[in-house]
Motif scaffolding. Structure first.
Motif, mmCIF file in Angstrom:
data_model
loop_
_atom_site.group_PDB
_atom_site.id
_atom_site.type_symbol
_atom_site.label_atom_id
_atom_site.label_comp_id
_atom_site.label_asym_id
_atom_site.label_seq_id
_atom_site.Cartn_x
_atom_site.Cartn_y
_atom_site.Cartn_z
ATOM 1 N N LEU A 170 0.875 -1.164 0.000
ATOM 2 C CA LEU A 170 0.000 0.000 0.000
ATOM 3 C C LEU A 170 0.914 1.215 0.000
ATOM 4 C CD1 LEU A 170 -2.434 -1.310 2.756
ATOM 5 C CD2 LEU A 170 -2.738 -1.456 0.283
ATOM 6 N N GLY A 171 1.271 1.664 -1.206
ATOM 7 C CA GLY A 171 2.271 2.720 -1.303
ATOM 8 C C GLY A 171 3.631 2.179 -0.880
ATOM 9 N N GLN A 172 4.444 3.057 -0.274
ATOM 10 C CA GLN A 172 5.777 2.649 0.153
ATOM 11 C C GLN A 172 5.868 2.466 1.665
ATOM 12 O OE1 GLN A 172 8.447 1.984 -1.996
ATOM 13 N NE2 GLN A 172 6.762 2.097 -3.471
ATOM 14 N N LYS A 173 4.735 2.547 2.353
ATOM 15 C CA LYS A 173 4.793 2.563 3.814
ATOM 16 C C LYS A 173 4.065 1.411 4.496
ATOM 17 C CE LYS A 173 5.393 7.580 4.144
ATOM 18 N NZ LYS A 173 6.835 7.452 4.456
ATOM 19 N N ALA A 174 3.409 0.565 3.733
ATOM 20 C CA ALA A 174 2.696 -0.556 4.349
ATOM 21 C C ALA A 174 2.641 -1.730 3.379
ATOM 22 C CB ALA A 174 1.278 -0.151 4.764
ATOM 23 N N ALA A 175 2.604 -2.913 3.943
ATOM 24 C CA ALA A 175 2.558 -4.131 3.137
ATOM 25 C C ALA A 175 1.377 -4.989 3.570
ATOM 26 C CB ALA A 175 3.857 -4.923 3.291
ATOM 27 N N LEU A 176 0.827 -5.727 2.604
ATOM 28 C CA LEU A 176 -0.180 -6.740 2.915
ATOM 29 C C LEU A 176 0.565 -8.056 3.084
ATOM 30 C CD1 LEU A 176 -3.091 -7.719 3.227
ATOM 31 C CD2 LEU A 176 -3.155 -8.078 0.754
ATOM 32 N N LEU A 177 0.649 -8.496 4.339
ATOM 33 C CA LEU A 177 1.310 -9.759 4.643
ATOM 34 C C LEU A 177 0.257 -10.806 4.974
ATOM 35 C CD1 LEU A 177 4.228 -8.551 6.969
ATOM 36 C CD2 LEU A 177 4.255 -8.855 4.489
ATOM 37 N N LEU A 178 0.547 -12.028 4.594
ATOM 38 C CA LEU A 178 -0.321 -13.139 4.944
ATOM 39 C C LEU A 178 0.398 -13.919 6.037
ATOM 40 C CD1 LEU A 178 -3.067 -13.987 3.713
ATOM 41 C CD2 LEU A 178 -1.844 -15.831 2.604
ATOM 42 N N ILE A 179 -0.085 -13.796 7.274
ATOM 43 C CA ILE A 179 0.561 -14.416 8.425
ATOM 44 C C ILE A 179 -0.295 -15.595 8.878
ATOM 45 C CG2 ILE A 179 1.447 -14.048 10.759
ATOM 46 C CD1 ILE A 179 1.598 -11.042 10.079
ATOM 47 N N ASP A 180 0.247 -16.796 8.705
ATOM 48 C CA ASP A 180 -0.517 -18.019 9.013
ATOM 49 C C ASP A 180 -1.872 -18.023 8.313
ATOM 50 O OD1 ASP A 180 1.533 -18.895 10.555
ATOM 51 O OD2 ASP A 180 0.612 -18.426 12.477
ATOM 52 N N GLY A 181 -1.895 -17.557 7.057
ATOM 53 C CA GLY A 181 -3.126 -17.591 6.274
ATOM 54 C C GLY A 181 -4.065 -16.434 6.527
ATOM 55 N N GLN A 182 -3.711 -15.518 7.436
ATOM 56 C CA GLN A 182 -4.568 -14.381 7.752
ATOM 57 C C GLN A 182 -3.983 -13.096 7.168
ATOM 58 O OE1 GLN A 182 -7.546 -14.745 9.324
ATOM 59 N NE2 GLN A 182 -7.101 -16.946 9.274
ATOM 60 N N PRO A 183 -4.712 -12.395 6.277
ATOM 61 C CA PRO A 183 -4.202 -11.141 5.718
ATOM 62 C C PRO A 183 -4.051 -10.081 6.808
ATOM 63 C CG PRO A 183 -6.092 -11.964 4.463
ATOM 64 C CD PRO A 183 -6.030 -12.757 5.728
ATOM 65 N N SER A 184 -2.909 -9.400 6.827
ATOM 66 C CA SER A 184 -2.654 -8.331 7.795
ATOM 67 C C SER A 184 -1.961 -7.179 7.078
ATOM 68 C CB SER A 184 -1.756 -8.821 8.937
ATOM 69 O OG SER A 184 -2.337 -9.909 9.611
ATOM 70 N N THR A 185 -2.473 -5.955 7.272
ATOM 71 C CA THR A 185 -1.802 -4.774 6.747
ATOM 72 C C THR A 185 -0.816 -4.292 7.807
ATOM 73 O OG1 THR A 185 -3.738 -4.159 5.458
ATOM 74 C CG2 THR A 185 -2.120 -2.441 5.874
ATOM 75 N N VAL A 186 0.470 -4.275 7.447
ATOM 76 C CA VAL A 186 1.526 -3.962 8.408
ATOM 77 C C VAL A 186 2.301 -2.742 7.909
ATOM 78 C CG1 VAL A 186 3.509 -4.863 9.673
ATOM 79 C CG2 VAL A 186 1.699 -6.431 8.937
ATOM 80 N N SER A 187 2.350 -1.704 8.713
ATOM 81 C CA SER A 187 3.095 -0.496 8.363
ATOM 82 C C SER A 187 4.575 -0.687 8.671
ATOM 83 C CB SER A 187 2.562 0.705 9.156
ATOM 84 O OG SER A 187 1.196 0.921 8.876
ATOM 85 N N LEU A 188 5.415 0.100 8.007
ATOM 86 C CA LEU A 188 6.851 0.060 8.279
ATOM 87 C C LEU A 188 7.102 0.294 9.764
ATOM 88 C CD1 LEU A 188 8.467 1.949 5.255
ATOM 89 C CD2 LEU A 188 8.830 -0.432 5.904
ATOM 90 N N GLY A 189 7.903 -0.577 10.345
ATOM 91 C CA GLY A 189 8.221 -0.447 11.756
ATOM 92 C C GLY A 189 7.216 -1.082 12.692
ATOM 93 N N GLN A 190 6.064 -1.468 12.171
ATOM 94 C CA GLN A 190 5.017 -2.065 13.004
ATOM 95 C C GLN A 190 5.244 -3.568 13.138
ATOM 96 O OE1 GLN A 190 1.078 -1.851 11.290
ATOM 97 N NE2 GLN A 190 0.035 -2.239 13.227
ATOM 98 N N ARG A 191 4.877 -4.119 14.307
ATOM 99 C CA ARG A 191 4.969 -5.563 14.539
ATOM 100 C C ARG A 191 3.558 -6.126 14.721
ATOM 101 N NH1 ARG A 191 9.105 -8.905 15.978
ATOM 102 N NH2 ARG A 191 10.473 -7.141 16.416
ATOM 103 N N VAL A 192 3.225 -7.130 13.934
ATOM 104 C CA VAL A 192 1.916 -7.788 14.016
ATOM 105 C C VAL A 192 2.150 -9.282 14.173
ATOM 106 C CG1 VAL A 192 -0.233 -8.288 12.806
ATOM 107 C CG2 VAL A 192 0.793 -6.014 12.616
ATOM 108 N N ARG A 193 1.607 -9.846 15.249
ATOM 109 C CA ARG A 193 1.710 -11.284 15.496
ATOM 110 C C ARG A 193 3.148 -11.782 15.373
ATOM 111 N NH1 ARG A 193 -2.416 -14.338 11.943
ATOM 112 N NH2 ARG A 193 -1.840 -16.060 13.316
#
Length: 202
Positions: free
Chosen positions: A16-39
């Motif tokens: 999503l632009g240059q500051k966030a990514a759509l990651l699939l973590i254990d099959g669950q879509p998560s929008t993660v911003s630069l520097g952010q930690r999710v799961r």
């Protein structure tokens, strides 16, 4: 101690632009911003079609857009997975890194193909004895050609592995191995926007 909450697989499915990514973590879509930690997954860098993440414990992974999930655990995968999640690439096509009989290949999902289809050059690179397979005539863009039917010992994407998958080897060049219905029919398939989910049937 809380280890079950940590991610076991992570893949990069879009930005999503240059500051966030759509990651699939254990099959669950998560929008993660630069520097952010999710799961337990922290996004460190985002550049073109690759993302760099840091896992709990400091381990780093470089993820390629649309590639099969990177494994978070240190051990080898067992092939006992039941779900494959793919993201659409350029042109809306679903591409995945995987393997045939343990040899790395790049697949292109083709729901119109009867079976897994690969070019002779690719089959020879992998050492497949396709000429021992049954000869058939098949229609291609270049007319009717002689092809060979065979059965692949294993086809694997991520931690999902199927045994004894029918395939056809055709003359000429192909940029990808076509992932046809001899593989896809073993899954329940659903598509939501740019994500395709394949759940293994039993």
């Amino acid at each position: 101690m809380g280890a079950t909450a940590l991610a076991q697989s992570v893949s990069f499915n879009g930005s999503l632009g240059q500051k966030a990514a759509l990651l699939l973590i254990d099959g669950q879509p998560s929008t993660v911003s630069l520097g952010q930690r999710v799961r337990g997954v922290k996004l460190l860098a985002l550049e073109g079609d690759s993302a760099t993440v840091e896992l709990d414990g400091g381990r780093r992974l470089s993820l390629q857009l649309g590639a099969s999930p990177g494994r978070v655990g240190g051990g080898a995968t067992t092939g006992a997975g039941r779900q494959i999640v793919l993201s659409a690439g350029p042109g809306g096509h679903f591409v995945a890194q995987g393997s045939i009989n343990g040899q790395a290949v790049q697949f292109l999902v083709d729901t119109g193909a009867t079976s897994v289809s690969l070019a002779q050059a690719e089959a020879e690179r992998m050492g497949l004895k396709y000429r021992e397979g049954r000869r058939v005539m098949t229609q291609t863009a270049n007319g009717v050609v002689t092809a060979h039917l065979l059965q692949l010992s294993s086809v694997r994407i991520g931690d999902v592995e199927l045994r004894h998958v029918d395939a056809i080897v055709v003359p000429g060049q192909m940029s990808h191995v076509l992932l046809g219905n001899s593989f896809l029919n073993r899954f329940q398939m659903r598509r939501e926007n740019d994500l395709m989910t394949l759940d293994l049937r039993y």
